[in-house]
Design a protein around this motif. Structure first.
Motif, PDB file in Angstrom:
ATOM      1  N   HIS A   1       0.893  -1.236   0.105  1.00 16.53           N
ATOM      2  CA  HIS A   1      -0.112   0.081  -0.006  1.00 16.53           C
ATOM      3  C   HIS A   1       0.751   1.354  -0.043  1.00 16.53           C
ATOM      4  O   HIS A   1       2.074   1.208   0.488  1.00 16.53           O
ATOM      5  CB  HIS A   1      -0.945  -0.111   1.168  1.00 16.53           C
ATOM      6  CG  HIS A   1      -0.197  -0.238   2.490  1.00 16.53           C
ATOM      7  ND1 HIS A   1      -0.143  -1.458   3.056  1.00 16.53           N
ATOM      8  CD2 HIS A   1       0.601   0.602   3.313  1.00 16.53           C
ATOM      9  CE1 HIS A   1       0.782  -1.336   4.110  1.00 16.53           C
ATOM     10  NE2 HIS A   1       0.967  -0.088   4.062  1.00 16.53           N
ATOM     11  N   ALA A   2       0.454   2.331  -0.212  1.00 17.29           N
ATOM     12  CA  ALA A   2       0.918   3.712  -0.246  1.00 17.29           C
ATOM     13  C   ALA A   2       0.686   4.003   1.160  1.00 17.29           C
ATOM     14  O   ALA A   2      -0.145   3.477   1.831  1.00 17.29           O
ATOM     15  CB  ALA A   2       0.134   4.568  -0.858  1.00 17.29           C
ATOM     16  N   ARG A   3       1.506   4.992   1.783  1.00 19.44           N
ATOM     17  CA  ARG A   3       1.530   5.150   3.158  1.00 19.44           C
ATOM     18  C   ARG A   3       2.081   6.758   3.718  1.00 19.44           C
ATOM     19  O   ARG A   3       2.978   6.986   2.876  1.00 19.44           O
ATOM     20  CB  ARG A   3       2.509   4.201   3.976  1.00 19.44           C
ATOM     21  CG  ARG A   3       2.090   4.230   5.526  1.00 19.44           C
ATOM     22  CD  ARG A   3       3.162   3.243   6.299  1.00 19.44           C
ATOM     23  NE  ARG A   3       4.381   3.639   6.363  1.00 19.44           N
ATOM     24  CZ  ARG A   3       5.469   2.998   7.166  1.00 19.44           C
ATOM     25  NH1 ARG A   3       5.005   1.665   7.446  1.00 19.44           N
ATOM     26  NH2 ARG A   3       6.511   3.489   7.201  1.00 19.44           N
ATOM     27  N   SER A   4       1.674   7.007   4.677  1.00 17.94           N
ATOM     28  CA  SER A   4       2.028   8.245   5.367  1.00 17.94           C
ATOM     29  C   SER A   4       2.330   7.728   6.772  1.00 17.94           C
ATOM     30  O   SER A   4       1.260   7.262   7.246  1.00 17.94           O
ATOM     31  CB  SER A   4       1.207   9.560   5.230  1.00 17.94           C
ATOM     32  OG  SER A   4       0.804   9.756   3.913  1.00 17.94           O
ATOM     33  N   ALA A   5       3.515   8.248   7.319  1.00 19.64           N
ATOM     34  CA  ALA A   5       3.878   8.115   8.720  1.00 19.64           C
ATOM     35  C   ALA A   5       4.037   9.390   9.462  1.00 19.64           C
ATOM     36  O   ALA A   5       5.082  10.053   9.043  1.00 19.64           O
ATOM     37  CB  ALA A   5       4.656   7.091   8.947  1.00 19.64           C
ATOM     38  N   VAL A   6       3.166   9.975  10.403  1.00 18.44           N
ATOM     39  CA  VAL A   6       3.258  11.376  10.669  1.00 18.44           C
ATOM     40  C   VAL A   6       3.506  11.183  12.135  1.00 18.44           C
ATOM     41  O   VAL A   6       2.767  10.798  13.000  1.00 18.44           O
ATOM     42  CB  VAL A   6       1.973  12.070  10.326  1.00 18.44           C
ATOM     43  CG1 VAL A   6       1.975  13.713  10.629  1.00 18.44           C
ATOM     44  CG2 VAL A   6       1.737  11.927   8.944  1.00 18.44           C
ATOM     45  N   GLY A   7       4.367  12.216  12.324  1.00 17.33           N
ATOM     46  CA  GLY A   7       4.838  12.607  14.117  1.00 17.33           C
ATOM     47  C   GLY A   7       3.762  13.880  14.420  1.00 17.33           C
ATOM     48  O   GLY A   7       3.805  14.754  13.689  1.00 17.33           O
ATOM     49  N   VAL A   8       3.022  13.566  15.601  1.00 22.30           N
ATOM     50  CA  VAL A   8       1.946  14.834  16.030  1.00 22.30           C
ATOM     51  C   VAL A   8       2.558  14.676  17.521  1.00 22.30           C
ATOM     52  O   VAL A   8       3.135  13.845  18.151  1.00 22.30           O
ATOM     53  CB  VAL A   8       0.689  14.224  16.036  1.00 22.30           C
ATOM     54  CG1 VAL A   8       0.390  14.098  14.519  1.00 22.30           C
ATOM     55  CG2 VAL A   8       0.334  12.918  16.648  1.00 22.30           C
ATOM     56  N   SER A   9       2.100  16.038  17.994  1.00 22.75           N
ATOM     57  CA  SER A   9       2.344  16.275  19.412  1.00 22.75           C
ATOM     58  C   SER A   9       1.362  15.672  20.367  1.00 22.75           C
ATOM     59  O   SER A   9       1.745  15.477  21.617  1.00 22.75           O
ATOM     60  CB  SER A   9       2.253  17.801  19.598  1.00 22.75           C
ATOM     61  OG  SER A   9       1.061  18.439  19.413  1.00 22.75           O
ATOM     62  N   GLU A  10      -0.017  15.381  19.946  1.00 21.24           N
ATOM     63  CA  GLU A  10      -0.754  14.757  20.925  1.00 21.24           C
ATOM     64  C   GLU A  10      -1.831  13.911  20.058  1.00 21.24           C
ATOM     65  O   GLU A  10      -2.057  14.136  18.788  1.00 21.24           O
ATOM     66  CB  GLU A  10      -1.621  15.572  21.852  1.00 21.24           C
ATOM     67  CG  GLU A  10      -0.976  16.510  22.588  1.00 21.24           C
ATOM     68  CD  GLU A  10      -0.116  15.881  23.616  1.00 21.24           C
ATOM     69  OE1 GLU A  10      -0.843  14.698  24.156  1.00 21.24           O
ATOM     70  OE2 GLU A  10       0.563  16.372  24.543  1.00 21.24           O
ATOM     71  N   LEU A  11      -2.418  12.769  20.591  1.00 19.91           N
ATOM     72  CA  LEU A  11      -3.606  11.861  20.062  1.00 19.91           C
ATOM     73  C   LEU A  11      -4.574  11.948  21.081  1.00 19.91           C
ATOM     74  O   LEU A  11      -4.539  12.050  22.125  1.00 19.91           O
ATOM     75  CB  LEU A  11      -3.150  10.660  19.594  1.00 19.91           C
ATOM     76  CG  LEU A  11      -2.152  10.469  18.274  1.00 19.91           C
ATOM     77  CD1 LEU A  11      -1.349   9.222  18.231  1.00 19.91           C
ATOM     78  CD2 LEU A  11      -2.996  11.029  17.081  1.00 19.91           C
ATOM     79  N   PRO A  12      -5.952  11.532  20.578  1.00 19.78           N
ATOM     80  CA  PRO A  12      -7.046  11.245  21.515  1.00 19.78           C
ATOM     81  C   PRO A  12      -6.778  10.210  22.571  1.00 19.78           C
ATOM     82  O   PRO A  12      -5.806   9.299  22.201  1.00 19.78           O
ATOM     83  CB  PRO A  12      -7.997  10.740  20.621  1.00 19.78           C
ATOM     84  CG  PRO A  12      -7.640  11.323  19.133  1.00 19.78           C
ATOM     85  CD  PRO A  12      -6.136  11.292  19.139  1.00 19.78           C
ATOM     86  N   LEU A  13      -6.998  10.736  23.712  1.00 15.85           N
ATOM     87  CA  LEU A  13      -7.056  10.041  25.043  1.00 15.85           C
ATOM     88  C   LEU A  13      -5.418   9.695  25.399  1.00 15.85           C
ATOM     89  O   LEU A  13      -5.085   8.782  26.108  1.00 15.85           O
ATOM     90  CB  LEU A  13      -7.580   8.477  24.842  1.00 15.85           C
ATOM     91  CG  LEU A  13      -9.110   8.486  24.512  1.00 15.85           C
ATOM     92  CD1 LEU A  13      -9.466   7.038  24.178  1.00 15.85           C
ATOM     93  CD2 LEU A  13      -9.994   9.341  25.419  1.00 15.85           C
TER      94      LEU A  13
END
Length: 151
Positions: A126-138
């Motif tokens: 598959h195609a893919r993106s892997a992204v770093g974020v500062s917060e996620l739900p819960l």
């Protein structure tokens, strides 16, 4: 064949996790199923909470991403009736709750990608993106969503 593959791997898809806000777990449009972002929930509880590179290791993130992928597949099965109707995994998007300076998001999301490849073989590429974020739900460590084409 994919349902049998899951069984041979000792994987059992859980019930579709209940949404944590105002959305549905998946939507089918034509021959495509779009899952909402799935968290690493096991038996309704968050299995991995925290930031990669701080509270959690890459290995823990990899496992969390696998759990997210399993939860995505539960939503796909609910919409399609069976995973045997999957023609191809089209796209995976992974969000990694990352501490400052953590740059190995692709290695974490490999947990989802490699599991999908093992289950679906060539149809799992598959195609893919892997992204770093500062917060996620819960406070979740990882969130994964997928797009699947149905036969």
């Amino acid at each position: 064949m994919y349902e049998a593959k899951l069984e041979s791997m000792g994987l059992k898809l859980p019930p579709v996790p209940k949404p944590v806000a105002a959305y549905v777990p998946a939507v089918m449009v034509g021959k495509y199923i779009y899952t909402s972002g799935q968290l690493p929930l096991v038996d309704g509880k968050l299995a991995y909470k925290g930031k990669m590179g701080c509270e959690l290791t890459e290995d823990q993130g990899y496992t969390a991403a696998k759990i997210c992928a399993v939860n995505c597949l539960s939503a796909v099965r609910e919409m399609a009736g069976s995973l045997d109707h999957v023609e191809r995994i089209v796209k995976v998007t992974g969000f990694v709750n990352s501490a400052a300076g953590f740059v190995n998001q692709p290695k974490v999301i490999n947990g989802a990608s490699e599991l999908l490849g093992e289950i679906f073989g060539e149809a799992g590429r598959h195609a893919r993106s892997a992204v770093g974020v500062s917060e996620l739900p819960l406070g979740a460590a990882v969130e994964v969503e997928i797009v699947v084409k149905i036969k």
